[in-house]
Scaffold this motif. Structure first.
Motif, short mmCIF file in Angstrom:
data_model
loop_
_atom_site.label_atom_id
_atom_site.label_comp_id
_atom_site.label_asym_id
_atom_site.label_seq_id
_atom_site.Cartn_x
_atom_site.Cartn_y
_atom_site.Cartn_z
N LYS A 166 21.03 -5.56 -4.06
CA LYS A 166 20.26 -5.70 -2.63
C LYS A 166 18.99 -4.23 -3.59
N LEU A 167 19.27 -3.54 -4.59
CA LEU A 167 19.10 -2.22 -5.09
C LEU A 167 18.14 -2.70 -6.35
N LEU A 168 17.94 -4.33 -6.91
CA LEU A 168 17.14 -4.80 -7.79
C LEU A 168 15.54 -5.52 -6.56
N ILE A 169 16.05 -6.22 -5.25
CA ILE A 169 15.88 -6.36 -4.47
C ILE A 169 14.78 -4.95 -4.33
N ILE A 170 14.91 -3.51 -3.75
CA ILE A 170 14.65 -2.50 -3.14
C ILE A 170 13.58 -2.39 -4.67
N THR A 171 13.72 -2.23 -6.39
CA THR A 171 13.38 -1.46 -7.03
C THR A 171 11.58 -2.91 -7.01
N ILE A 172 11.56 -4.77 -6.91
CA ILE A 172 10.66 -5.04 -6.74
C ILE A 172 9.95 -4.43 -5.43
N ILE A 173 10.01 -4.59 -4.60
CA ILE A 173 9.37 -4.41 -3.88
C ILE A 173 8.50 -3.30 -3.95
N GLY A 174 8.83 -1.70 -4.47
CA GLY A 174 7.96 -0.77 -4.86
C GLY A 174 7.36 -0.82 -5.75
N VAL A 175 7.28 -2.04 -6.92
CA VAL A 175 6.48 -2.09 -8.08
C VAL A 175 4.84 -2.45 -7.49
N PRO A 176 4.05 -3.01 -6.54
CA PRO A 176 2.95 -2.87 -6.30
C PRO A 176 2.44 -1.66 -5.88
N LEU A 177 3.27 -0.65 -5.09
CA LEU A 177 2.87 0.64 -4.72
C LEU A 177 2.74 1.35 -6.43
N VAL A 178 3.85 1.37 -7.31
CA VAL A 178 3.52 2.41 -8.62
C VAL A 178 2.69 1.47 -9.69
N LEU A 179 2.04 -0.48 -9.70
CA LEU A 179 1.24 -0.78 -10.47
C LEU A 179 -0.52 -0.47 -9.25
N TRP A 180 -0.42 -0.12 -8.87
CA TRP A 180 -1.26 0.12 -8.19
C TRP A 180 -2.58 1.31 -9.25
N PRO A 181 -1.68 2.70 -9.26
CA PRO A 181 -2.70 3.16 -9.49
C PRO A 181 -3.08 2.90 -11.28
N LEU A 210 -0.06 9.99 -10.80
CA LEU A 210 -0.40 8.84 -9.85
C LEU A 210 1.02 7.80 -9.66
N VAL A 211 1.21 7.73 -10.95
CA VAL A 211 2.05 6.43 -11.21
C VAL A 211 3.57 6.70 -10.85
N GLU A 212 3.64 8.34 -11.16
CA GLU A 212 4.51 9.52 -11.40
C GLU A 212 5.69 9.74 -10.47
N PHE A 213 3.99 10.09 -9.40
CA PHE A 213 4.62 10.05 -8.11
C PHE A 213 4.85 9.17 -7.00
N THR A 214 4.13 8.21 -7.26
CA THR A 214 4.58 7.07 -6.41
C THR A 214 6.31 6.25 -7.19
N THR A 215 6.63 6.69 -8.38
CA THR A 215 8.01 6.10 -9.03
C THR A 215 8.58 6.98 -8.09
N SER A 216 8.64 8.72 -8.41
CA SER A 216 9.13 9.41 -7.37
C SER A 216 9.30 9.15 -6.39
N LEU A 217 8.47 8.29 -5.66
CA LEU A 217 8.87 8.26 -4.24
C LEU A 217 10.10 6.97 -3.87
N MET A 218 9.69 6.10 -5.44
CA MET A 218 10.84 5.22 -4.92
C MET A 218 12.00 5.51 -5.53
N ILE A 219 11.67 6.45 -6.14
CA ILE A 219 13.34 6.95 -6.55
C ILE A 219 13.83 7.60 -5.67
N ILE A 220 13.41 8.11 -5.04
CA ILE A 220 13.92 9.05 -3.81
C ILE A 220 14.77 8.22 -2.88
N GLY A 221 13.81 7.15 -2.67
CA GLY A 221 14.22 6.12 -1.66
C GLY A 221 15.59 5.38 -2.37
N LEU A 222 15.97 5.13 -3.36
CA LEU A 222 17.01 4.13 -4.03
C LEU A 222 18.18 4.63 -4.42
N ILE A 223 18.03 6.36 -4.26
CA ILE A 223 19.03 7.64 -4.67
C ILE A 223 20.23 7.37 -3.30
#
Length: 399
Positions: free
Chosen positions: A230-245, A318-331
């Motif tokens: 499930k964690l992997l699926i959540i990570t994949i969902i957040g990838v477009p948010l990271v790659l946009w900038p 921006l990548v670090e910011f969006t990645t941080s948002l994704m990591i907070i959700g995963l934690i």
């Protein structure tokens, strides 16, 4: 560029394999965190034991491992040690291991059961020391493979750029005289020196870093999937948010680089003309005019370099910011799974540190992609010159 790199493909393939080994050894060293934190959780003079996740017990109950697991849960000297596992065993329904994930979970449960039965007679601290010494040769192998990756991958890129620069120079010798009348000497020198240097940086250092990051991300995502699919699926969902900038700023940087290299070539050409014609400039009193031209070119170069620096800094931020948002959700998700009993503390810390390892390559994607765009712009200028047709061609079988 890849065509030139293919001339040394054995170096590239060997470097890529060594890079894969670096990622695998790094993942193996991370897995040592789980038994270490399980030892800490064991505490006291209790024997070392690996805890089980809920999924592992559900799959273990469906096969012949059920008897050994039940014997282990009842044999431990500390009655409360396997309290959670006993609850899972009593409540969980047997799930046949039909898919890949089920087979992996059953395999892990089987190995944990056999290891726990064996470690019942060993002190937890002794096991911790053994695991720590076991990790040392893994780090040594990782270091050797990393050095090999740097040697073979960097030499492949540098040899490719060296061949490009050599072909570019031979092309200049073959071009007709009319071409040299139209083009400034400094512009042609800029193609060989400045544009080729951009290609050199990308083809040597950034090529190696990109391949290393690719293997690190893929191997460690596999490790994350073993911890929680499930964690992997959540990570994949957040990838477009990271790659946009990354995609947004990369297009800008390519255009900026083309204008920057053009301004740099104009500056080099202007300097060459001024230095070679300094006597004429002094004789006709053209110093102010030449200085005004130089200031215009220099200001244009400054604007392009400043735009590149700003866009190159904003993209990773921006990548670090969006990645941080994704990591907070995963934690938060991982902590909730611990409370529900799906993770042990060892699995949680393994997940956390694996995620931190993946963060660095993800943040580097922006900088790497920006450099690729700069190298693409420089490559277009170089190969445009290499592909320039000659005005006069020799006849067949000329003597």
């Amino acid at each position: 560029i890849l065509g030139y790199a293919a001339r040394n493909k054995w170096r590239f393939r060997l470097g890529a394999r060594l890079s894969l080994f670096v990622s695998v050894f790094n993942a193996m060293s991370l897995t040592a965190l789980k038994p270490i934190f399980d030892v800490i959780e064991t505490g006291g003079n209790k024997p070392f034991q690996l805890h089980f996740d809920r999924d592992e017990i559900e799959f273990a109950k469906s096969g012949p491992l059920k008897g050994d697991l039940e014997r282990l849960l009842s044999k431990h000297p500390a009655p409360d040690f396997y309290e959670k596992e006993r609850g899972y065993f009593a409540e969980a329904q047997a799930m046949p291991a039909k898919d890949i994930r089920g087979k992996i979970k059953y395999f892990l449960a089987e190995k944990k059961t056999h290891l726990n039965l064996f470690f019942l007679f060993f002190h937890a601290l002794k096991v911790l020391v053994f695991v720590a010494f076991l990790v040392l040769p893994i780090y040594l192998l990782k270091l050797l493979c990393d050095l090999g990756t740097v040697f073979f991958m960097s030499s492949t890129g540098l040899r490719a750029v060296n061949n490009i620069r050599d072909d570019l120079y031979r092309k200049l010798l073959d071009l007709p005289m009319s071409f040299f009348v139209k083009e400034k000497t400094g512009v042609m020198m800029s193609r060989i020196i400045n544009d080729a240097n951009l290609l050199s940086d990308s083809a040597s250092d950034y090529l190696r870093v990109s391949i290393n990051n690719f293997f690190i991300i893929t191997t460690h995502l596999v490790l994350l999937s073993l911890i929680s699919f499930k964690l992997l699926i959540i990570t994949i969902i957040g990838v477009p948010l990271v790659l946009w900038p990354v995609n947004h700023y990369a297009r800008k940087i390519k255009d900026i680089t083309q204008r920057e290299q053009t301004s740099l070539a104009d500056l080099t050409g202007h300097m060459q003309e001024v230095i070679s014609g300094i006597r004429i400039i002094r004789a006709f009193g053209m110093e102010k005019f030449e200085h005004a031209q130089f200031s215009h070119i220099n200001d244009s170069l400054f604007r392009q370099i400043f735009k590149f620096r700003m866009n190159n800094a904003l993209s990773p931020a921006l990548v670090e910011f969006t990645t941080s948002l994704m990591i907070i959700g995963l934690i938060v998700y991982g902590a909730a799974r611990i409370i529900d009993g799906e993770f042990t503390s060892g699995s949680f810390f393994l997940f956390l540190f694996t995620l931190m390892v993946i963060i660095s390559p993800i943040k580097q994607i922006a900088s790497w992609y920006n450099m690729v765009q700069r190298a693409t712009a420089a490559g277009e200028r170089i190969f445009a010159l290499i592909d320039t047709p000659n005005d006069v061609s020799e006849a067949a079988h000329a003597k």
